[in-house]
Design a protein around this motif. Structure first.
Motif, PDB file in Angstrom:
ATOM      1  N   ALA A 146      -7.338 -11.335   2.933  1.00  0.00           N
ATOM      2  CA  ALA A 146      -6.850 -12.062   4.106  1.00  0.00           C
ATOM      3  C   ALA A 146      -5.341 -11.869   4.246  1.00  0.00           C
ATOM      4  N   ILE A 147      -4.638 -11.813   3.126  1.00  0.00           N
ATOM      5  CA  ILE A 147      -3.196 -11.559   3.162  1.00  0.00           C
ATOM      6  C   ILE A 147      -2.922 -10.177   3.736  1.00  0.00           C
ATOM      7  N   LEU A 148      -3.699  -9.195   3.308  1.00  0.00           N
ATOM      8  CA  LEU A 148      -3.540  -7.841   3.849  1.00  0.00           C
ATOM      9  C   LEU A 148      -3.786  -7.816   5.354  1.00  0.00           C
ATOM     10  N   ASP A 149      -4.781  -8.558   5.817  1.00  0.00           N
ATOM     11  CA  ASP A 149      -5.026  -8.648   7.255  1.00  0.00           C
ATOM     12  C   ASP A 149      -3.824  -9.229   7.988  1.00  0.00           C
ATOM     13  N   SER A 150      -3.171 -10.217   7.395  1.00  0.00           N
ATOM     14  CA  SER A 150      -2.010 -10.837   8.043  1.00  0.00           C
ATOM     15  C   SER A 150      -0.807  -9.901   8.044  1.00  0.00           C
ATOM     16  N   ILE A 151      -0.689  -9.083   7.020  1.00  0.00           N
ATOM     17  CA  ILE A 151       0.404  -8.102   6.953  1.00  0.00           C
ATOM     18  C   ILE A 151       0.185  -6.994   7.974  1.00  0.00           C
ATOM     19  N   GLY A 152      -1.077  -6.566   8.092  1.00  0.00           N
ATOM     20  CA  GLY A 152      -1.426  -5.413   8.935  1.00  0.00           C
ATOM     21  C   GLY A 152      -1.884  -4.281   8.039  1.00  0.00           C
ATOM     22  N   LEU A 153      -3.122  -3.812   8.248  1.00  0.00           N
ATOM     23  CA  LEU A 153      -3.655  -2.775   7.362  1.00  0.00           C
ATOM     24  C   LEU A 153      -2.961  -1.439   7.561  1.00  0.00           C
ATOM     25  N   ASP A 154      -2.374  -1.212   8.737  1.00  0.00           N
ATOM     26  CA  ASP A 154      -1.592   0.007   8.942  1.00  0.00           C
ATOM     27  C   ASP A 154      -0.331  -0.023   8.093  1.00  0.00           C
ATOM     28  N   THR A 155       0.340  -1.175   8.060  1.00  0.00           N
ATOM     29  CA  THR A 155       1.533  -1.317   7.215  1.00  0.00           C
ATOM     30  C   THR A 155       1.163  -1.171   5.750  1.00  0.00           C
ATOM     31  N   ALA A 156       0.049  -1.799   5.349  1.00  0.00           N
ATOM     32  CA  ALA A 156      -0.392  -1.700   3.955  1.00  0.00           C
ATOM     33  C   ALA A 156      -0.691  -0.255   3.584  1.00  0.00           C
ATOM     34  N   TRP A 157      -1.319   0.484   4.500  1.00  0.00           N
ATOM     35  CA  TRP A 157      -1.622   1.885   4.224  1.00  0.00           C
ATOM     36  C   TRP A 157      -0.343   2.713   4.082  1.00  0.00           C
ATOM     37  N   THR A 179      -9.678   4.201   6.400  1.00  0.00           N
ATOM     38  CA  THR A 179     -10.909   4.127   7.191  1.00  0.00           C
ATOM     39  C   THR A 179     -10.853   2.953   8.167  1.00  0.00           C
ATOM     40  N   TYR A 180     -10.242   1.851   7.753  1.00  0.00           N
ATOM     41  CA  TYR A 180     -10.068   0.695   8.646  1.00  0.00           C
ATOM     42  C   TYR A 180      -9.066   1.026   9.750  1.00  0.00           C
ATOM     43  N   VAL A 181      -7.953   1.633   9.370  1.00  0.00           N
ATOM     44  CA  VAL A 181      -6.907   1.977  10.340  1.00  0.00           C
ATOM     45  C   VAL A 181      -7.452   2.942  11.383  1.00  0.00           C
ATOM     46  N   ASP A 182      -8.169   3.961  10.936  1.00  0.00           N
ATOM     47  CA  ASP A 182      -8.735   4.955  11.863  1.00  0.00           C
ATOM     48  C   ASP A 182      -9.741   4.325  12.827  1.00  0.00           C
ATOM     49  N   ALA A 183     -10.378   3.241  12.397  1.00  0.00           N
ATOM     50  CA  ALA A 183     -11.341   2.537  13.256  1.00  0.00           C
ATOM     51  C   ALA A 183     -10.667   1.501  14.150  1.00  0.00           C
ATOM     52  N   GLY A 184      -9.331   1.416  14.077  1.00  0.00           N
ATOM     53  CA  GLY A 184      -8.597   0.439  14.887  1.00  0.00           C
ATOM     54  C   GLY A 184      -8.643  -0.968  14.341  1.00  0.00           C
ATOM     55  N   LYS A 185      -9.114  -1.121  13.109  1.00  0.00           N
ATOM     56  CA  LYS A 185      -9.198  -2.433  12.476  1.00  0.00           C
ATOM     57  C   LYS A 185      -7.931  -2.664  11.642  1.00  0.00           C
ATOM     58  N   LEU A 186      -6.931  -3.244  12.297  1.00  0.00           N
ATOM     59  CA  LEU A 186      -5.612  -3.373  11.683  1.00  0.00           C
ATOM     60  C   LEU A 186      -5.348  -4.747  11.093  1.00  0.00           C
ATOM     61  N   GLY A 187      -6.323  -5.655  11.228  1.00  0.00           N
ATOM     62  CA  GLY A 187      -6.115  -7.010  10.728  1.00  0.00           C
ATOM     63  C   GLY A 187      -6.032  -8.008  11.867  1.00  0.00           C
ATOM     64  N   GLU A 188      -5.285  -9.084  11.644  1.00  0.00           N
ATOM     65  CA  GLU A 188      -5.185 -10.152  12.640  1.00  0.00           C
ATOM     66  C   GLU A 188      -4.717  -9.642  14.001  1.00  0.00           C
ATOM     67  N   LYS A 189      -3.749  -8.735  14.002  1.00  0.00           N
ATOM     68  CA  LYS A 189      -3.147  -8.315  15.271  1.00  0.00           C
ATOM     69  C   LYS A 189      -4.111  -7.548  16.160  1.00  0.00           C
ATOM     70  N   SER A 190      -5.163  -6.950  15.586  1.00  0.00           N
ATOM     71  CA  SER A 190      -6.146  -6.229  16.400  1.00  0.00           C
ATOM     72  C   SER A 190      -7.455  -7.029  16.556  1.00  0.00           C
ATOM     73  N   GLY A 191      -7.526  -8.170  15.892  1.00  0.00           N
ATOM     74  CA  GLY A 191      -8.731  -8.989  15.980  1.00  0.00           C
ATOM     75  C   GLY A 191      -9.740  -8.745  14.886  1.00  0.00           C
ATOM     76  N   GLU A 192      -9.548  -7.680  14.121  1.00  0.00           N
ATOM     77  CA  GLU A 192     -10.459  -7.384  13.020  1.00  0.00           C
ATOM     78  C   GLU A 192      -9.785  -6.516  11.984  1.00  0.00           C
ATOM     79  N   GLY A 193     -10.057  -6.822  10.733  1.00  0.00           N
ATOM     80  CA  GLY A 193      -9.607  -6.011   9.602  1.00  0.00           C
ATOM     81  C   GLY A 193     -10.673  -6.146   8.540  1.00  0.00           C
ATOM     82  N   PHE A 194     -10.311  -6.712   7.392  1.00  0.00           N
ATOM     83  CA  PHE A 194     -11.335  -7.049   6.410  1.00  0.00           C
ATOM     84  C   PHE A 194     -12.180  -8.211   6.938  1.00  0.00           C
ATOM     85  N   TYR A 195     -11.569  -9.033   7.804  1.00  0.00           N
ATOM     86  CA  TYR A 195     -12.265 -10.158   8.436  1.00  0.00           C
ATOM     87  C   TYR A 195     -12.106 -10.045   9.956  1.00  0.00           C
TER      88      TYR A 195
END
Length: 280
Positions: free
Chosen positions: A231-242, A262-278
């Protein structure tokens, strides 16, 4: 010098938060980005934050309205920096891109302007030469701004020592708690510790030791914490984490970076995109 006008480079998660807090603190703020759609997302984020601050009785409606009146957006970089006393750069965590941005700022920013980077992991010395004014350049790194109120001041070897108290005062005026990182260090203080924690969680997931949910539960219940590592990674942004993780040399980090990609390529960046790990 007295800081009145603040320029934010990058209308993403942290750039927007820094800009809004600066406006709430009485500064005139211009947020620059190359994509107009970034402004729409930024405004939605700021509106959500404003509602929370009002509900918590942190700021009144009039104070929030006045702050929003002091904040504006522009696609024109020359307009963005024309009056700037300080620049806070929050563009994508990519060394070549940041170097390019600072080379441009060196050409167009007024001589008075202090340059700061909000980079999460890169060292300011890797950018200093591109600024054209290395003595007036420093890492000035925010965390959440509204809830995690630490701001790291990390000079590089050429930073003028007189810049430190100016940034310390500016950080306090932004209602943050400044900490000085005396020696350049990847990840500053908190992020250096956080990286080890998130890396351990990533290793557990990649090695299929447990699910995302159970890894998070284990941390949250034991430490009475509101969020676990994913959840912390989602709040940071998975693109930034990558961007941070894929630069690390060890095999576990590389494997976790591949998963994040794989998440970034699917547009799943976390909270800011509406979906990441959650989902959000």
């Amino acid at each position: 010098m007295e800081i009145k006008h603040v320029c934010i480079l990058g209308a993403g998660t942290l750039g927007s938060r820094i800009g809004f807090q600066a406006a709430l603190s009485g500064f005139w703020v211009k947020i620059y980005d190359i994509k107009e759609e970034s402004f729409i997302l930024s405004q939605k984020m700021i509106s959500k934050i404003a509602k929370g601050l009002f509900a918590a009785e942190t700021y009144s409606k009039d104070e929030i309205a006045a702050a929003l009146n002091r904040l504006s957006y522009t696609l024109n970089d020359e307009e963005a920096v024309a009056e700037a006393d300080i620049i806070s750069e929050s563009v994508t965590e990519d060394l070549a891109l940041k170097q390019q941005v600072w080379a441009r700022m060196a050409q167009i920013a007024p001589e008075k302007t202090i340059f700061t980077t909000n980079t999460s992991y890169l060292l300011p010395s890797s950018l200093a030469a591109f600024t054209g004014r290395p003595t007036r350049f420093c890492a000035f790194h925010f965390h959440d701004v509204f809830y995690s109120k630490i701001v790291d001041i990390m000079p590089h070897p050429e930073t003028d020592a007189e810049l430190i108290p100016i940034l310390d005062d500016f950080g306090k005026r932004l209602k943050q708690v400044p900490v000085l990182v005396k020696k350049e260090n990847h990840g500053y203080l908190f992020n250096a510790m956080l990286l080890s924690f998130l890396g351990a969680a990533g290793k557990l997931l990649v090695n299929e030791v447990a699910t995302i949910e159970d890894i998070d539960k284990s941390w949250m219940v034991n430490f009475h914490a509101p969020m676990g590592p994913f959840a912390i990674l989602d709040s940071i942004g998975l693109d930034t984490a990558w961007h941070v993780t894929h630069q690390l040399p060890d095999a576990n980090s590389k494997a976790f970076a591949a998963l994040l990609k794989t998440y970034v390529d699917a547009g799943k960046l976390g909270e800011k995109s509406g979906e990441g790990f959650y989902r959000y």
